[in-house]
Enzyme design. Sequence first.
Site, mmCIF file in Angstrom:
data_model
loop_
_atom_site.group_PDB
_atom_site.id
_atom_site.type_symbol
_atom_site.label_atom_id
_atom_site.label_comp_id
_atom_site.label_asym_id
_atom_site.label_seq_id
_atom_site.Cartn_x
_atom_site.Cartn_y
_atom_site.Cartn_z
ATOM 1 N N HIS A 52 -63.320 -81.708 -44.847
ATOM 2 C CA HIS A 52 -62.271 -81.947 -45.841
ATOM 3 C C HIS A 52 -60.984 -82.502 -45.212
ATOM 4 O O HIS A 52 -60.544 -83.587 -45.579
ATOM 5 C CB HIS A 52 -62.026 -80.683 -46.663
ATOM 6 C CG HIS A 52 -60.743 -80.700 -47.441
ATOM 7 N ND1 HIS A 52 -60.515 -81.597 -48.463
ATOM 8 C CD2 HIS A 52 -59.603 -79.970 -47.326
ATOM 9 C CE1 HIS A 52 -59.292 -81.395 -48.946
ATOM 10 N NE2 HIS A 52 -58.725 -80.422 -48.283
ATOM 11 N N HIS A 76 -53.769 -79.692 -42.204
ATOM 12 C CA HIS A 76 -53.028 -79.228 -43.380
ATOM 13 C C HIS A 76 -53.481 -77.885 -43.938
ATOM 14 O O HIS A 76 -52.697 -77.184 -44.561
ATOM 15 C CB HIS A 76 -53.001 -80.290 -44.489
ATOM 16 C CG HIS A 76 -54.244 -80.350 -45.331
ATOM 17 N ND1 HIS A 76 -55.304 -81.153 -45.021
ATOM 18 C CD2 HIS A 76 -54.582 -79.693 -46.472
ATOM 19 C CE1 HIS A 76 -56.244 -81.000 -45.943
ATOM 20 N NE2 HIS A 76 -55.839 -80.125 -46.834
ATOM 21 N N GLU A 80 -52.689 -72.025 -43.812
ATOM 22 C CA GLU A 80 -53.009 -71.280 -45.014
ATOM 23 C C GLU A 80 -54.332 -70.521 -44.888
ATOM 24 O O GLU A 80 -54.447 -69.375 -45.295
ATOM 25 C CB GLU A 80 -53.077 -72.264 -46.187
ATOM 26 C CG GLU A 80 -53.120 -71.572 -47.531
ATOM 27 C CD GLU A 80 -53.377 -72.570 -48.652
ATOM 28 O OE1 GLU A 80 -52.947 -73.736 -48.508
ATOM 29 O OE2 GLU A 80 -54.010 -72.178 -49.635
ATOM 30 N N ASP A 81 -55.339 -71.185 -44.311
ATOM 31 C CA ASP A 81 -56.683 -70.604 -44.296
ATOM 32 C C ASP A 81 -57.036 -69.840 -43.029
ATOM 33 O O ASP A 81 -57.982 -69.087 -43.013
ATOM 34 C CB ASP A 81 -57.747 -71.697 -44.505
ATOM 35 C CG ASP A 81 -57.640 -72.319 -45.889
ATOM 36 O OD1 ASP A 81 -56.912 -71.747 -46.718
ATOM 37 O OD2 ASP A 81 -58.271 -73.354 -46.116
ATOM 38 N N ASP A 145 -54.816 -85.152 -50.358
ATOM 39 C CA ASP A 145 -55.562 -83.890 -50.385
ATOM 40 C C ASP A 145 -56.163 -83.693 -51.778
ATOM 41 O O ASP A 145 -57.353 -83.413 -51.938
ATOM 42 C CB ASP A 145 -54.572 -82.761 -50.047
ATOM 43 C CG ASP A 145 -55.213 -81.387 -50.035
ATOM 44 O OD1 ASP A 145 -56.422 -81.302 -49.752
ATOM 45 O OD2 ASP A 145 -54.499 -80.397 -50.298
ATOM 46 N N ASP A 265 -54.863 -106.114 -73.525
ATOM 47 C CA ASP A 265 -54.981 -106.446 -72.109
ATOM 48 C C ASP A 265 -56.213 -105.808 -71.507
ATOM 49 O O ASP A 265 -56.190 -105.136 -70.512
ATOM 50 C CB ASP A 265 -53.725 -106.043 -71.334
ATOM 51 C CG ASP A 265 -53.111 -104.806 -71.931
ATOM 52 O OD1 ASP A 265 -53.796 -104.131 -72.718
ATOM 53 O OD2 ASP A 265 -51.957 -104.507 -71.611
HETATM 54 MN MN MN Z 1 -56.806 -79.291 -48.628
#
Ligand code: MN
Length: 737
Positions: A52, A76, A80-81, A145, A265
């Site tokens: 990911h 990223h 957090e994880d 993300d 259009d």
């Molecule tokens: Mn993520």
Amino acid sequence: MEENYTPIKKLLFTLEKTGKQYDIEKIKKAYLYAAELHEGQFRVSGEPFVYHPIAVAEIVATLELDTDSICAALLHDTVEDCGSKVDVAKLRREFGEDVAMLVDGLTKLVQIPFEDKEEEHVENLRKMFLAMSKDIRVIFIKLCDRLHNMRTLDAKRPEKQRMTALETMYVYAPLAHRLGMQRIKQELENLSLWYLDPIGYTQIKDDIEKKYGQNRDFVESARTKIAEKLDEANLKYSLEGRVKTVYSLYKKMFGQNKNFEEIFDFYALRIIVDTELECYTVLGIVHDMFNSVPGRFKDYISTPKPNMYRSLHTTVIGRDGVPFEIQIRTWDMHRIAEYGIAAHWKYKSGAQSKADIDQKLQWVAKLIDAEDETKDADEFMHTLKIDIFHDETFVFTPKGDVITLPQGSTVIDFAYAIHSAVGNKMVGAKINGMIVPIDRIPQNGEIVEILTSNSGKGPSRDWLKIVKTGEARTKIRQWFKKEKQAENILMGKAEIDKEFKKFNRHCTEEQRNEILANIASRIGVKDVDTLYSTLGYGGLSMNKITVRLKDEFDRVVKPETTSAPVDVASINKNASPSKSTKNGGVIIDGVDGCSVKFARCCNPLPGDDLIGFITKGYGVSIHKLDCPNVKMNLPKPEYDGRWVSAHWERGANLISNSVFEAMLQIHAHNSISLLAEITMVLADMRVSLISINTQKSGNNDIIVNLTVNAKNLDHVNSITSRLKSIKNINDVTRGFG
Ligand code: MN
């Protein structure tokens, strides 16, 4: 940790292809770091979690952002994880200040499900805007993300899909739009729509293919002709044809209530040249070749959109009467159209571009500012939707400065956009030199002048109902808050009185004070007077406290009686008996208070048997029971529980002033007078025609597709039988089959 994951090789290859200088060693290090931290974690799809962040970095790379952004994308999710193994300080030591700051910013944008408490959700949004005002790269990476999460949403549970798709549709796609990041925006929208209304999506996709198939020759020939003329003029250009995205057509059809046939259009040709001057040369050439549709020419080169988009747009009509849009731009404009602010970020660097971007992002600062004034979550969401997620109108000051306003803004909004002092002293306004009412909505390009007076009375409370922007509303409230303290208290008191009366709540003065004091402390305002004055200047809306008022009243006034269980369905019905009529006269069993739209594939009429499909977040879509889409999709297990029974309200076919669109298909022998006879019958029956088009079928046969306004099924039946009496007509059926 093995180093030969294919995704990382692909990323490194993508970076190489950009031809930009990257610190590959640092990126590899970030990857190894992330891979180690995520070791043993897997995505729902079963692949290693680290795929990911690599995929996100890959998308970031297409924006051609810098090394630190790529590293931050790779890292990223680590803080957090993998909280126990790494923190921001550690990342700072390993990868430097910027990477650490970016990851920190991304970590703070914690995933809060869309349907959780609204306050938390708003809090999350506010964090996002703060992060954005600090370093815009946080938002670029966040959007990448989200895009990867949307691309891989299939693996998630349906409930999760729905929440993520809704949040993407309402928050991330508009944000990408506001930042001018067209590519990401379109992909986010289409993916969300697919999860929210799969049937509507498929229907439009099929329509597009069908229509494109019918007109392929025409598009190709227009394109060849234009290319010839551009060659004659010795221009260097790129010319590409495209059809609009499914979502943009969906929005037009349901948002502006248009037929597929009415969308102008649908086809667009895009011509890209080297210089601005050449853009206008090309415009001259195409206007020479085709008739242009009046009112459809837009010069976003001289007046760029606030998201920095620049191009010339014009709609012309081809030989067969098929309108198509032409967009003309330079390569620079093209990059900005695709990547928006991110393009600016990558093409310039250093202090100057930062100042430039800061200037472009002023609206972010304004928004956060406005937010401070009110604690009301609804209000914030409203401001967000109006100020950011809507299209803009450009108007001029008498000195020629451009002021950008959300569409539908009034001259009062304009006054407050200039300065709060101008708004507060406003006594009138002129547009293009003429005096206009203060609720007048200026149009693009108009010159607006605000008339002020120092002896004026200040804004009026009625203005709060007129203004469109959160900025104006906030500033008007500030004025009242400051200038009219005593009056605010009276106003607030009166509102509470009204509420008590409405529900027949009788109590003593002491009881009333106790009730209000409890509410004041529960919502965190100082005392009852402050509660009154906050209500008075509009910092708090009555409907935010009605439920609490009832609770407190029951507690204080009649503590002995326990309240009977509430029958929600009956309350809602009693509260708005007209609701189902408003929804076009349709009653949906077991679903309350949701919006209703009529499916475009079958356009049901009063009298038809109905069925509803619960779209995810777009209300209930009503189909005819015998609609081919229903037949096809009803048995599918993935739509279990989303089909609901629906029927017309009694008497719906008698509501004479509501009209519906009915699609009729006529099979006939072609004759010179056929169309004239059809339109004469319709005119004779006073039926208005919405669209008509024809296609050949066989040698001398023709199919005519008509859309007309009709009141109900009986009405359509009588139209059909009159049409059938025309000599050359063989058959008339409902729907375009
Ligand atoms: Mn993520």
